[in-house]
Design an enzyme around this catalytic site. Sequence first.
Site: not given
Length: 245
Positions: A152, A156
Amino acid sequence: MAARSAIVTGAGSGIGCAIAIKFAAIGYAVTVNDLSLERAEAVALGIRTTGGTAVAVAGDVSREADVAAIYAAAVAVHGEASLLVNNAGIAHQALFENLTVEDFDRMFAVHVRGTFLMTKAVLPAMLSAGEGVIINIASQLGQIGGVELVHYSAAKAAIIGMTKALAREVSARGVRVNAVAPGPINTPLVMELSEDWRAAKRAGLPLGRFGEPEEVAETVAFLASPGASLFVGQTLGPNSGDVML
Ligand code: NAD
């Protein structure tokens, strides 16, 4: 190009829902995209019942064919988009040693490929019109990293890099590209992370509380506004003070 037409991805829940409602309230015709047609329709209906303009379009932003369909539906109903908010996202938590290639690929497909594909779809018309705004929802974990969130955090960080690079290419041609990197926000996504993770995170926040989706929508609305004309390739952080840059 329609003067005020917005596409918000992943807008059937949480932050995207608040963003869709906010832009409808300030006069945008909003295309509410989500994987779930039911959720997208509920948000669009809510907007219409309060006097706004919205259409629901289901589709997976990581799939090229779906993105083409989302874009075509948005243009057919509201004209070319003057604003794109790449918000769709997923959460998944695992220690690095337990992460699979499939976990990694899915995380990058939704966040990075999805942002790339949606941006590819809207950008040509924005460049032809010489105006447009693209706002990518990243995360503060793309800036500082998160335990059990390597995939994640990396996705990002990629979105922040994409934002900066594209902003360098297109801002002189009238398209402003920026990112928003929220801290922990009270949405269904954050509830998918462990209670331990949430408790530790909450304890370390200078503000002492998680944010609400509407507070993130305010930051996004600012970046889309004429008042943000000098913001190019920036990453703003509505994050309860967790990250101070
Ligand atoms: P949420 O789970 O409430 O909403 C996300 C929505 O995206 C869901 O309705 C889901 O169906 C949709 N979606 C998922 N994959 C999709 C796909 N492939 N195509 C289209 N729609 C898809 O989550 P949220 O917390 O509102 O998150 C919104 C964005 O904000 C995400 O990008 C997330 O990573 C980011 N973010 C959230 C937080 C937080 O604490 N909640 C913090 C930082 C960043």
